[in-house]
Design a protein around this motif. Structure first.
Motif, PDB file in Angstrom:
ATOM      1  N   SER A 138      -3.867   7.758  -2.309  1.00 10.75           N
ATOM      2  CA  SER A 138      -4.820   6.944  -1.542  1.00 10.75           C
ATOM      3  C   SER A 138      -5.549   5.946  -2.712  1.00 10.75           C
ATOM      4  O   SER A 138      -5.707   4.852  -2.234  1.00 10.75           O
ATOM      5  CB  SER A 138      -5.942   7.837  -0.963  1.00 10.75           C
ATOM      6  N   VAL A 139      -5.935   6.535  -3.809  1.00  7.43           N
ATOM      7  CA  VAL A 139      -6.743   5.603  -4.738  1.00  7.43           C
ATOM      8  C   VAL A 139      -5.719   4.526  -5.219  1.00  7.43           C
ATOM      9  O   VAL A 139      -6.193   3.494  -5.462  1.00  7.43           O
ATOM     10  CB  VAL A 139      -7.052   6.614  -5.773  1.00  7.43           C
ATOM     11  N   VAL A 140      -4.382   4.913  -5.637  1.00 10.65           N
ATOM     12  CA  VAL A 140      -3.709   3.925  -6.049  1.00 10.65           C
ATOM     13  C   VAL A 140      -3.286   3.068  -5.149  1.00 10.65           C
ATOM     14  O   VAL A 140      -2.991   1.756  -5.249  1.00 10.65           O
ATOM     15  CB  VAL A 140      -2.305   4.721  -6.470  1.00 10.65           C
ATOM     16  N   ILE A 198      -9.312  -3.120  -2.932  1.00 13.21           N
ATOM     17  CA  ILE A 198     -10.544  -3.090  -2.905  1.00 13.21           C
ATOM     18  C   ILE A 198     -11.475  -3.666  -3.910  1.00 13.21           C
ATOM     19  O   ILE A 198     -12.304  -4.465  -3.826  1.00 13.21           O
ATOM     20  CB  ILE A 198     -11.287  -1.611  -2.741  1.00 13.21           C
ATOM     21  N   THR A 199     -10.815  -3.571  -5.173  1.00 13.00           N
ATOM     22  CA  THR A 199     -11.612  -4.426  -6.302  1.00 13.00           C
ATOM     23  C   THR A 199     -11.509  -5.776  -5.975  1.00 13.00           C
ATOM     24  O   THR A 199     -12.480  -6.715  -6.341  1.00 13.00           O
ATOM     25  CB  THR A 199     -10.872  -4.142  -7.729  1.00 13.00           C
ATOM     26  N   THR A 252       0.857  -1.340  -0.190  1.00 11.27           N
ATOM     27  CA  THR A 252      -0.004   0.082   0.181  1.00 11.27           C
ATOM     28  C   THR A 252       0.836   1.230  -0.041  1.00 11.27           C
ATOM     29  O   THR A 252       0.588   2.157  -0.763  1.00 11.27           O
ATOM     30  CB  THR A 252      -0.850  -0.068   1.166  1.00 11.27           C
ATOM     31  N   GLY A 267      -4.616  -3.085 -10.758  1.00  6.86           N
ATOM     32  CA  GLY A 267      -5.765  -2.161 -10.661  1.00  6.86           C
ATOM     33  C   GLY A 267      -5.521  -0.775 -10.295  1.00  6.86           C
ATOM     34  O   GLY A 267      -5.826   0.273 -11.041  1.00  6.86           O
ATOM     35  N   GLY A 268      -4.513  -0.798  -9.200  1.00  8.17           N
ATOM     36  CA  GLY A 268      -4.144   0.668  -8.890  1.00  8.17           C
ATOM     37  C   GLY A 268      -3.416   1.448  -9.868  1.00  8.17           C
ATOM     38  O   GLY A 268      -3.676   2.647 -10.117  1.00  8.17           O
ATOM     39  N   LEU A 326      -5.526   2.792 -12.697  1.00  4.37           N
ATOM     40  CA  LEU A 326      -6.313   3.898 -12.186  1.00  4.37           C
ATOM     41  C   LEU A 326      -5.319   5.182 -12.199  1.00  4.37           C
ATOM     42  O   LEU A 326      -5.655   6.370 -12.561  1.00  4.37           O
ATOM     43  CB  LEU A 326      -6.989   3.798 -10.969  1.00  4.37           C
ATOM     44  N   ARG A 327      -3.985   4.811 -11.511  1.00  2.00           N
ATOM     45  CA  ARG A 327      -3.077   6.119 -11.394  1.00  2.00           C
ATOM     46  C   ARG A 327      -2.910   6.637 -12.897  1.00  2.00           C
ATOM     47  O   ARG A 327      -3.035   7.979 -12.920  1.00  2.00           O
ATOM     48  CB  ARG A 327      -1.724   5.437 -10.874  1.00  2.00           C
ATOM     49  N   THR A 358      -4.973  -7.231  -8.231  1.00  2.00           N
ATOM     50  CA  THR A 358      -4.605  -6.544  -7.182  1.00  2.00           C
ATOM     51  C   THR A 358      -3.419  -5.705  -7.636  1.00  2.00           C
ATOM     52  O   THR A 358      -3.154  -4.617  -7.131  1.00  2.00           O
ATOM     53  CB  THR A 358      -4.156  -7.391  -6.022  1.00  2.00           C
ATOM     54  N   ALA A 409      -6.833   0.668  -4.213  1.00  2.00           N
ATOM     55  CA  ALA A 409      -7.979   0.558  -5.462  1.00  2.00           C
ATOM     56  C   ALA A 409      -7.621  -1.150  -5.838  1.00  2.00           C
ATOM     57  O   ALA A 409      -8.846  -1.661  -6.009  1.00  2.00           O
ATOM     58  CB  ALA A 409      -7.631   1.318  -6.593  1.00  2.00           C
TER      59      ALA A 409
END
Length: 210
Positions: free
Chosen positions: A46-48, A54-55, A20, A137-138, A141-142, A134, A51
């Motif tokens: 935080s999103v990266v 969470i998915t 994380t 995904g982040g 999005l990044r 996992t 994410a």
């Protein structure tokens, strides 16, 4: 008598925290490179950072750990703040954020596979799916948030490193090796392949325009 399952859960949690932070650093670095303010830096960090997890949890019918454990958001916010103040010093070190990205890729690949292993047992396809989801995904999005084509689709060996590491992790687990040792080896394989791909500019074949 030592509760072995508790040891495994604790080990996985530590790895998850590490991944994380690693991914949060890449998100913050990318936001800074695109001139975001401190709020944008913290949001992207935080999103990266959470994410992909969470998915994965939603797909496997679990309540997202990032929502139930405040440590995750605390880590991503802290990473964003630290990068806000230290980025000018850290960027002098060549490829710092890419190294963090490689570490995050390795950790999250094996974390996802480990969680699938806990839920469905030694079943390759769910472990592979959870691990890759996992891991990338982040990062996807990044790159989408800053209007770039996700690195996983266009540059160097990225998702393939995740796949190879998960295959190694699965094979070692299948041979009866301790899950913690298997996890460390899997993470090392993914991270090592990713770093070598960056160093030697390894890329997958692409269509050549005539």
């Amino acid at each position: 008598m030592v509760d072995f399952s508790f040891e495994i859960d604790g080990f996985i949690s530590i790895l998850d925290y590490l991944g994380t932070v690693a991914f949060a650093v890449t998100g913050a670095s990318k936001a800074i490179a695109h001139n975001a303010d401190i709020f944008g830096i913290i949001v992207l960090a935080s999103v990266v950072g959470v994410a992909g997890g969470i998915t994965r949890d939603v797909v496997f019918g679990r309540f997202p750990t990032a929502f139930s454990d405040p440590i995750y958001i605390s880590l991503t916010v802290s990473a964003g703040v630290v990068m806000f103040f230290l980025y000018s010093k850290l960027k002098k070190q060549m490829g710092t954020w890419l190294v963090f990205d490689a570490v995050g890729l390795g950790v999250f690949s094996i974390i996802g596979a480990s969680i699938a292993y806990q839920i469905v047992g030694l079943n390759f396809l769910p472990m592979l799916f959870a691990g890759v989801l996992t891991a990338i995904g982040g990062g996807i999005l990044r790159d989408v948030f800053v209007r770039e084509i996700p690195i996983v689709f266009v540059k160097e060996v990225y998702a393939v490193a995740s796949v190879v590491g998960i295959v190694v992790f699965y094979a070692i687990l299948s041979s009866g090796v301790d899950p913690q040792i298997s996890s460390v080896i899997g993470i090392a394989v993914v991270t090592g392949i990713r770093l070598l791909a960056m160093k030697f500019n390894w890329n997958l074949p692409k269509v050549r325009e005539s």
